[in-house]
Scaffold this active site. Structure first.
Site, short mmCIF file in Angstrom:
data_model
loop_
_atom_site.label_atom_id
_atom_site.label_comp_id
_atom_site.label_asym_id
_atom_site.label_seq_id
_atom_site.Cartn_x
_atom_site.Cartn_y
_atom_site.Cartn_z
N ASP A 58 0.82 -1.22 0.00
CA ASP A 58 0.00 0.00 0.00
C ASP A 58 0.85 1.27 0.00
OD1 ASP A 58 0.95 -0.65 2.53
OD2 ASP A 58 -0.66 0.40 3.56
N ASP A 96 18.34 18.34 -3.07
CA ASP A 96 18.85 19.05 -1.91
C ASP A 96 17.72 19.92 -1.34
OD1 ASP A 96 20.09 20.96 -0.19
OD2 ASP A 96 21.99 20.68 -1.24
N TYR A 121 23.03 23.21 17.53
CA TYR A 121 22.29 22.14 16.86
C TYR A 121 20.88 22.03 17.44
CZ TYR A 121 20.66 17.39 16.05
OH TYR A 121 19.87 16.29 15.75
#
Length: 291
Positions: free
Chosen positions: A27, A39, A134
């Site tokens: 599916d 990108d 980060y």
């Protein structure tokens, strides 16, 4: 379900492809793109391809994940983790596909006080306060999605490891081949998230058309030293391990001392408990063909 995968060469992107190839998923029609093929910071190309393919779901496994590198390359991390994610969210709103996005335990401060106040881990609605760039960019990426499209699924993971790419488990096994002894920190606490579990749980949430933010990691709370110790014990590797403080290793980015994620919301939604970290590690070592 037409599923378009971004970031196909990362450890999570490769796990998605491997899992769907090995399991009956008639599916699901999967379209996978590496960063060189598509990108996410090339907005016109991304827009053209998504308009052409008309996916039901876009799974974004593309991210700037070098925690220390992010401190030096802030603009690049911001571009990939925030600006490109905002554009995907805008396309989600325009083209009406569900955006699945992965975030991190590093959106939280990870203090010792939080460890005491949240012994079962951070709940999804705990205030974010990242201590490194980060974590900051990943939090801003999350917020960009929430503020732009309701049709999203944000899944936070911690200590990600699997059979592909680079991660702590594979690094420990490699170092054990090169050295007789290792130092591993014992003052950072959390729980690993295994990539196969990420794909399984993501698919389960997609099939229920679930939206919102969820935490996913293994059952249990350990530190990196205990994790390494168990890796070597289960692999029958004889190596001398020394537990040390984080101060022994100089890093560009500060790490949280506590980053356990509370998974109760996910367990309630799916009706199943998370895998125990030792069980997940045992399965991974078998995949890696380690004793």
């Amino acid at each position: 379900m037409k599923l378009l995968l971004l970031g196909a060469t990362g450890q999570l992107g490769k796990e998605w492809q491997s899992f769907l190839a090995q399991n009956e998923t008639d599916d699901i029609e999967l379209l996978s793109y590496t960063s060189s093929q598509l990108d996410i910071t090339h907005y016109r190309e991304v827009s053209d391809e998504l308009r052409k393919q008309k996916p039901d779901v876009v799974v974004n496994c593309a991210a700037y994940t070098d925690v220390d590198g992010a401190e030096k390359h802030r603009k690049q991390a911001q571009k990939i983790n925030v600006e490109a994610v905002l554009y995907l969210a805008e396309l989600s709103q325009q083209l009406e596909f569900k955006l699945v996005h992965y975030s991190t335990d590093y959106v939280f401060p990870g203090s010792q006080l939080d460890k005491q106040e949240c012994p079962r881990g951070y709940p999804e609605d705990h205030p974010a306060d990242p201590i490194n760039w980060y974590g900051k960019t990943k939090w801003e990426g999350e917020q960009a999605i929430r503020n732009t499209t309701a049709n999203h699924l944000i899944i936070r993971v911690s200590w990600l490891c699997g059979q592909f790419g680079s991660n702590f488990v594979k690094t420990m096994l490699k170092l054990a081949e090169e050295r007789d002894s290792l130092q591993v920190v014992d003052d950072q606490w959390g729980s690993p998230t295994f990539t196969e579990e990420v794909v399984k749980k993501s698919l389960a949430l997609l099939k229920k058309d679930t939206k919102g933010t969820y935490h996913l990691c293994s059952k249990g709370l350990i530190n990196w030293y205990e994790f390494a110790q168990t890796i070597f014990t289960l692999s029958e590797i004889d190596i001398t391990l020394e537990a040390v403080d984080s101060s022994v290793f100089a890093t560009e980015a500060e790490r949280p001392s506590f980053s356990k994620l509370n998974t109760q919301k996910l367990a309630d939604e799916l009706g199943s408990e998370p895998v125990d970290w030792k069980e997940g590690l045992t399965s991974l070592l078998k995949q890696l063909d380690v004793k």
